[in-house]
Design a protein around this motif. Structure first.
Motif, short mmCIF file in Angstrom:
data_model
loop_
_atom_site.label_atom_id
_atom_site.label_comp_id
_atom_site.label_asym_id
_atom_site.label_seq_id
_atom_site.Cartn_x
_atom_site.Cartn_y
_atom_site.Cartn_z
N PRO A 1 0.92 -1.26 -0.19
CA PRO A 1 0.06 -0.09 -0.11
C PRO A 1 0.99 1.33 0.04
CG PRO A 1 -0.41 -1.37 1.80
CD PRO A 1 0.90 -1.95 1.32
N PRO B 1 1.79 5.10 1.34
CA PRO B 1 2.28 5.48 2.66
C PRO B 1 0.81 6.23 3.25
CG PRO B 1 3.96 6.15 1.51
CD PRO B 1 2.97 5.56 0.54
N PHE B 2 0.34 6.06 4.56
CA PHE B 2 -0.77 6.59 5.08
C PHE B 2 -0.33 7.07 6.41
CE2 PHE B 2 -1.56 1.93 5.18
CZ PHE B 2 -1.52 1.81 6.37
N TYR C 1 -1.83 6.76 10.39
CA TYR C 1 -2.63 5.84 11.02
C TYR C 1 -3.03 6.02 12.51
CZ TYR C 1 -3.74 1.14 12.94
OH TYR C 1 -4.17 0.09 13.73
N ARG D 1 -5.42 5.23 15.86
CA ARG D 1 -6.25 4.09 16.60
C ARG D 1 -7.30 4.83 17.63
NH1 ARG D 1 -1.90 -0.97 17.29
NH2 ARG D 1 -0.87 0.84 18.32
N LEU E 1 -11.16 1.98 8.78
CA LEU E 1 -10.89 0.80 8.64
C LEU E 1 -11.41 -0.29 9.43
CD1 LEU E 1 -8.86 -1.56 7.60
CD2 LEU E 1 -7.18 -0.98 9.43
N ALA E 2 -12.54 -1.07 9.12
CA ALA E 2 -13.25 -2.13 10.01
C ALA E 2 -12.46 -3.26 9.89
CB ALA E 2 -14.75 -1.99 9.46
N LEU F 1 -5.59 6.77 7.66
CA LEU F 1 -6.53 5.45 7.99
C LEU F 1 -6.88 5.34 9.44
CD1 LEU F 1 -7.15 3.02 6.20
CD2 LEU F 1 -5.39 1.83 7.09
N ASP G 1 -8.48 3.44 12.25
CA ASP G 1 -8.76 1.90 12.73
C ASP G 1 -10.06 1.96 13.85
OD1 ASP G 1 -8.72 -0.52 13.16
OD2 ASP G 1 -6.36 -0.68 13.36
N ASN H 1 -11.18 -0.91 15.00
CA ASN H 1 -10.62 -1.84 15.84
C ASN H 1 -10.56 -1.85 17.17
OD1 ASN H 1 -10.81 -4.51 13.95
ND2 ASN H 1 -9.86 -3.25 12.87
#
Lengths: 298, 158
Positions: free
Chosen positions: A3, A5-6, A8, A10, A31-32, A51, A53, A55
């Protein structure tokens, strides 16, 4: 590295997610389970700069039985968890019946119910189930919370009624109705492949044995999952019989849908599949509703 | 980004870029090359590993998402240098592989499957392996090996 770069994040709360969505707008992706998003990122078809996340977000993975017989599922409930849940099997047998058709076990171990719906793949099974059951989703955004019926949620090809800055937090499945029966069927080249056509049918019969309601949702027949209205019209108010389910199948295959052709199935074959699958699914659904009708040849 | 995770019972700490796939982290970061990468978009199943006991495609998980998780890869299956895991033993005995590229993913798929289904039918085995592509065998011997593995595991557990 496959992928691009991004950045991230949480987050731990839905509020944090909403703030991040407001801050990053179009640049952000949620992001699921990642089982559709990560492949597109690996191909670099999707290159989100941020992104987020889900989770790690608390409170999105509940499975709660409502007192009225409904079932509320958090958006991050894994498909495998729902598949193995006794509560889902009891409250929403159509969902339990359908989940084994969703991709493969390894995918269902990560893939989520909410992620699947928000992705809105017209070939996916779960959106059709939501339509057939008249389920709704709860979404939250900067202006608070709102509920969207499945009929309004699936807006087009991978498109939903989610507005910018909103996330899907919950799915609400209505209580089962007395005299109700459902069935799911699909045909795919191999188990776990996308279906060439699939159908989720839900019927309700009244005390006199007449069909009171019929929701027949089809997948892989166009740009979004759709309800076969003309097929339903063949059934409602009638006593279910071989003739009515055959007529409903024909209406679904020949009038309700305008299916695409691709390398897996021609237009004519998709119409034929819809015709036969609708007839068979209705036959089973009526049987489960307590109205037995015979299934002959043809 | 800092991650701490356990692979086959050994704890690892690493600083990884968020975009690093778990499959690449295992292979390049930890040099555990038993986990194979085939398609890298979630179709072939070669990269299947166990994440907190559940079979997942490691090419569809970012390494950062495995922070705090217990992972199991094919390297952790055999109990010792000269001894095979009963599933590996069954695959050797029943010729459940030819080139072997898909085998690690198949073995890791089968570990939880056979735990939950100690005596699966042929149809159940085929359904369980529907997410793992093999381009050599035609699957016949893989299915036979899986059922042999199930019987070996049942003996072990008695």
């Amino acid at each position: 590295m496959k992928p691009a770069p991004f950045e991230y994040r949480r987050p731990e709360t839905v509020e944090e997610v909403i703030h991040l969505l407001a801050e990053y707008g179009d640049e952000a992706k949620l992001l699921a389970g990642g089982q559709s998003l990560i492949p597109t990122m690996n191909f670099r078809l999707a290159q989100p700069a941020m992104l987020i996340d889900l989770n790690t977000v608390e409170g999105l993975d509940g499975l709660d039985a409502g007192d009225d017989g409904s079932l509320r599922m958090g958006a991050m409930v894994r498909q495998a968890m729902a598949e193995k849940s006794a509560l889902v099997a009891e409250r929403v047998p159509l969902l339990a019946e359908t989940l084994p058709y969703v991709a493969h076990a390894q995918i269902r171990n990560r893939g989520t119910i909410g992620g699947n719906l928000a992705h809105a793949d017209p070939r996916s099974e779960l959106p059709a189930v939501m339509l057939a059951l008249a389920a709704s989703v709860t979404v939250r955004g900067p202006d608070g919370e709102r509920s969207i019926g499945a009929r309004d949620f699936f807006a087009g090809f991978f498109e939903t009624a989610l507005e910018e800055g909103e996330l899907l937090t919950e799915v609400v499945l209505p209580p089962a109705v007395e005299g109700g029966g459902q069935a799911f069927l699909e045909v795919s080249r191999r188990l776990g492949d996308y279906a060439m056509v699939g159908v989720a049918a839900s019927v309700v019969c009244d005390g006199a044995g007449r069909c009171d309601q019929a929701s027949i949702a089809l997948l892989s027949v166009g740009s979004r999952p759709m309800l076969a209205e003309r097929a339903s019209a063949c059934l409602v108010g009638e006593r279910p019989s071989r003739a009515t389910v055959v007529a409903a199948g024909h209406a679904a295959g020949n009038q309700d849908i305008d299916p695409p052709a691709d390398m897996h199935a021609s237009v004519a074959y998709r119409r034929r599949l819809a015709t036969v699958l609708v007839r068979r699914a209705l036959t089973t659904a009526f049987e489960r509703a307590g109205c037995v009708i015979g299934e002959g040849a043809s | 980004m800092e991650v701490t995770l356990t692979v086959n019972g050994v704890e690892h700490r690493a600083d990884v870029e968020p975009r690093l796939l778990l499959s690449d982290f295992l292979r390049h970061g930890l040099e555990l090359t038993g986990t194979h990468v085939g398609c890298e978009h979630g179709v072939c199943g070669a990269c299947t590993v166990l994440m907190d006991g559940a079979a997942v495609r490691s090419c569809l998980v970012f390494a950062v998402q495995a922070d705090g998780c217990e992972l199991a890869t094919v390297e952790g299956l055999a109990p010792g240098g000269d001894e095979l895991h009963p599933i590996q033993d069954a695959f050797r005995e029943a010729h459940g592989l030819q080139c072997g590229f898909c085998t690690p993913g198949i073995l890791m798929t089968l570990v939880p499957f056979l735990r939950e289904n100690p005596d699966p039918s042929e149809a159940e085995v085929r359904a369980a392996l529907s997410g793992n592509l093999c381009r050599c065998t035609g699957y016949q011997n893989i299915v036979a090996a899986t059922r042999l593995a199930a019987s070996k595991l049942r003996e072990v557990e008695v």
